[in-house]
Design a protein around this motif. Structure first.
Motif, PDB file in Angstrom:
ATOM      1  N   ILE A 160       0.867  -1.184   0.000  1.00 53.11           N
ATOM      2  CA  ILE A 160       0.000   0.000   0.000  1.00 53.11           C
ATOM      3  C   ILE A 160       0.907   1.238   0.000  1.00 53.11           C
ATOM      4  CG2 ILE A 160      -1.895   1.207   1.168  1.00 53.11           C
ATOM      5  CD1 ILE A 160      -2.625  -1.652   0.282  1.00 53.11           C
ATOM      6  N   ALA A 161       0.791   2.006  -1.082  1.00 55.29           N
ATOM      7  CA  ALA A 161       1.662   3.183  -1.270  1.00 55.29           C
ATOM      8  C   ALA A 161       0.819   4.363  -1.729  1.00 55.29           C
ATOM      9  CB  ALA A 161       2.742   2.864  -2.300  1.00 55.29           C
ATOM     10  N   ARG A 178      -7.749   3.086   5.627  1.00 53.11           N
ATOM     11  CA  ARG A 178      -8.898   2.167   5.564  1.00 53.11           C
ATOM     12  C   ARG A 178      -8.401   0.721   5.554  1.00 53.11           C
ATOM     13  NH1 ARG A 178     -11.833  -0.178   1.443  1.00 53.11           N
ATOM     14  NH2 ARG A 178     -11.398   1.137  -0.360  1.00 53.11           N
ATOM     15  N   ILE A 179      -7.350   0.468   4.757  1.00 52.14           N
ATOM     16  CA  ILE A 179      -6.810  -0.901   4.684  1.00 52.14           C
ATOM     17  C   ILE A 179      -6.210  -1.300   6.037  1.00 52.14           C
ATOM     18  CG2 ILE A 179      -5.082  -2.389   3.557  1.00 52.14           C
ATOM     19  CD1 ILE A 179      -7.498  -1.716   1.799  1.00 52.14           C
ATOM     20  N   ALA A 180      -5.522  -0.357   6.672  1.00 52.17           N
ATOM     21  CA  ALA A 180      -4.936  -0.653   7.991  1.00 52.17           C
ATOM     22  C   ALA A 180      -6.047  -1.039   8.961  1.00 52.17           C
ATOM     23  CB  ALA A 180      -4.173   0.568   8.503  1.00 52.17           C
ATOM     24  N   ILE A 345      -0.053   5.047   9.611  1.00 56.29           N
ATOM     25  CA  ILE A 345       0.066   3.661  10.081  1.00 56.29           C
ATOM     26  C   ILE A 345       1.104   3.624  11.208  1.00 56.29           C
ATOM     27  CG2 ILE A 345       0.405   1.246   9.411  1.00 56.29           C
ATOM     28  CD1 ILE A 345      -1.619   2.862   7.580  1.00 56.29           C
ATOM     29  N   ASP A 346       0.692   3.127  12.368  1.00 51.94           N
ATOM     30  CA  ASP A 346       1.572   3.083  13.538  1.00 51.94           C
ATOM     31  C   ASP A 346       2.772   2.177  13.231  1.00 51.94           C
ATOM     32  OD1 ASP A 346       2.752   2.782  16.035  1.00 51.94           O
ATOM     33  OD2 ASP A 346       0.815   2.734  17.076  1.00 51.94           O
ATOM     34  N   THR A 347       3.971   2.738  13.403  1.00 47.94           N
ATOM     35  CA  THR A 347       5.162   1.964  13.047  1.00 47.94           C
ATOM     36  C   THR A 347       5.325   0.727  13.935  1.00 47.94           C
ATOM     37  OG1 THR A 347       6.525   3.314  14.506  1.00 47.94           O
ATOM     38  CG2 THR A 347       6.416   3.986  12.186  1.00 47.94           C
ATOM     39  N   ALA A 348       4.649   0.721  15.096  1.00 52.21           N
ATOM     40  CA  ALA A 348       4.734  -0.448  15.983  1.00 52.21           C
ATOM     41  C   ALA A 348       4.183  -1.686  15.279  1.00 52.21           C
ATOM     42  CB  ALA A 348       3.968  -0.187  17.268  1.00 52.21           C
TER      43      ALA A 348
END
Ligand code: FDA
Length: 395
Positions: A160-161, A178-180, A345-348
């Motif tokens: 996803i980019a 939305r995908i996350a 998007i949370d890098t965790a």
């Protein structure tokens, strides 16, 4: 007839990060399909840097990026550096120059960078499908199924980019978030970054005569400060120094403006008083600052008369009006003009070496949709190249 296409990799988003990822994955022998709803690839590259694309910054390093986890960007940035991108630019004989502060721009046109990326994609064998609306994304037995306006596509790895929310007029959609959410990945709250700040009506009216004036300044918020140009506009404050600080500023906070930070204005005024006591304070200040700004600040500090009649305390008050000027912005111009989106998007939830979601094997997020945001000056493209390359290396 419904199209069925299978490939190793689907990249959704033909922007900076998506194209770099497609190049690297295809060079490594993966079959790669890039899908985008736009009619042209790399639209943000095209408009970037005033049409000349500030494609990297030679000082790009982790300290110039904002993220809930400041360490996350280190691995990708170390494995694809500004020199790596410059080498690609040089291979394609694109002329470039350093403008200021390590910022590299094309001599001619940002389109040169888009053509370079398309040439590299073609040479590596990646396929690009534009004007393709993306529908549902589902898990399949051996990867993912992506429904689109042009039929369904299947792949083992899905990247996803699709960038952030900035400049919706140019097709920014928030699709990545939305995908996350669909795959239960956490998000860091998003905010417009690198954006002009607005002022309330009363302050705007006060400053109206300054609209159009630009001056070197240091703008501070807490312990963070940037020395670049400040621009007064009819909506509020802009210019590189303001765009930089906007990524740190929060609603309700003050910023501190220091005009001409390389000059000690108090010392200048004291010297002017000694050498030319019959001069007005406004004229003395106007030797350093734009005349209209000098007039505004002198009036604001409540100072009139000849320099010889002014106490050091009054001169300090005037210098402070210019160099310790507290302003409370009322807001920002928002995603309409923001160059980037902070948060995402949370890098965790991601592996910092590969950009793969830790809990969803085969799903990758790269570029601006991830909670890594650079300063102004070529840093955001460097993150797009580096995160795209990291994913392309691993999938
Ligand atoms: P990017 O936004 O580039 O690409 C996303 C792609 O996904 C687009 O092609 C879009 O059409 C597609 N897409 C989105 N939603 C989709 C959907 N639902 N379905 C299908 N496709 C979809 N940075 C810098 O370093 N130097 C600079 O000079 C500038 N200048 C600049 C100027 C302006 C005006 C802006 C707005 C921004 C910049 N930037 C910049 C920031 C830079 O443009 C930005 O950080 C990168 O483009 C991010 O790259 P991405 O590939 O992550 O997203």
């Amino acid at each position: 007839m419904v199209l069925q296409r299978k490939s190793d990799v689907i990249v959704i988003g033909a922007g900076a990060a998506g194209m770099m990822c497609a190049i690297r994955a295809a060079q490594r022998g993966r079959s790669v399909v890039v899908l985008d709803h736009a009619k042209s690839p790399g639209e943000k590259i095209r408009i970037s840097g005033g049409g000349r694309c500030n494609f990297t910054n030679i000082h790009a390093g982790p300290k110039s990026f904002l993220s809930a986890n400041p360490h996350f960007c280190k691995s990708a940035l170390a494995r694809f550096t500004p020199s790596d991108f410059i080498a690609m630019v040089d291979r394609h004989r694109i002329a470039w120059h350093e403008k200021t502060l390590g910022q590299l721009f094309c001599d001619d046109s940002a389109k040169d960078i888009i053509h370079m990326l398309l040439d590299e994609m073609r040479a590596a064998g990646a396929t690009l499908h534009l004007r393709t609306e993306i529908g549902d994304v589902e898990r399949s037995s051996d990867g993912f199924r992506v429904s689109t306006s042009e039929g369904a596509y299947e792949c083992s790895s899905l990247v996803i980019a699709t960038g952030g929310k900035s400049i919706p007029k140019m097709g920014a959609t928030g699709f990545a978030y939305r995908i996350a959410e669909q795959f239960d990945l956490p998000l860091v709250e998003t905010r417009p970054g690198l954006v002009p700040l607005t002022l309330d009506q009363a302050t705007l009216e006060n400053l109206s005569e300054l609209s159009g004036i630009s001056a070197p300044a240091e703008i501070r918020h807490g312990k963070t400060g940037f020395r670049e140009a400040l621009l007064f506009t009819h909506r509020g404050l802009s210019g590189p120094a303001i765009l930089q600080i906007s990524s740190f500023w929060r609603e309700g906070d003050d910023i501190t403006v220091d005009i001409e930070p390389d000059v000690d204005l108090f010392e200048h005024l004291k010297a002017a008083k000694k050498t030319n006591g019959r001069q007005s304070a406004q004229t003395a200040l106007g030797e350093i600052l734009p005349k209209r700004l000098a007039q505004y600040l002198t009036e604001r500090a409540g100072i009139a008369g000849h320099m010889a009649d002014l106490s050091d305390k009054a001169l300090l008050r005037l210098a402070d009006a210019a160099q310790n000027w507290k302003i409370k912005p009322s807001g920002s111009e928002g995603y309409r003009t923001a160059e980037v989106t902070l948060g995402g998007i949370d890098t965790a939830a991601l592996d910092s070496r590969t950009m793969q979601a830790k809990s969803v094997s085969g799903l990758y997020f790269i570029g601006e949709c991830v909670d890594v945001t650079g300063w102004l000056g070529g840093y955001n493209f460097q993150w797009a190249w580096a995160s795209g390359f990291a994913a392309g290396e691993s999938l």
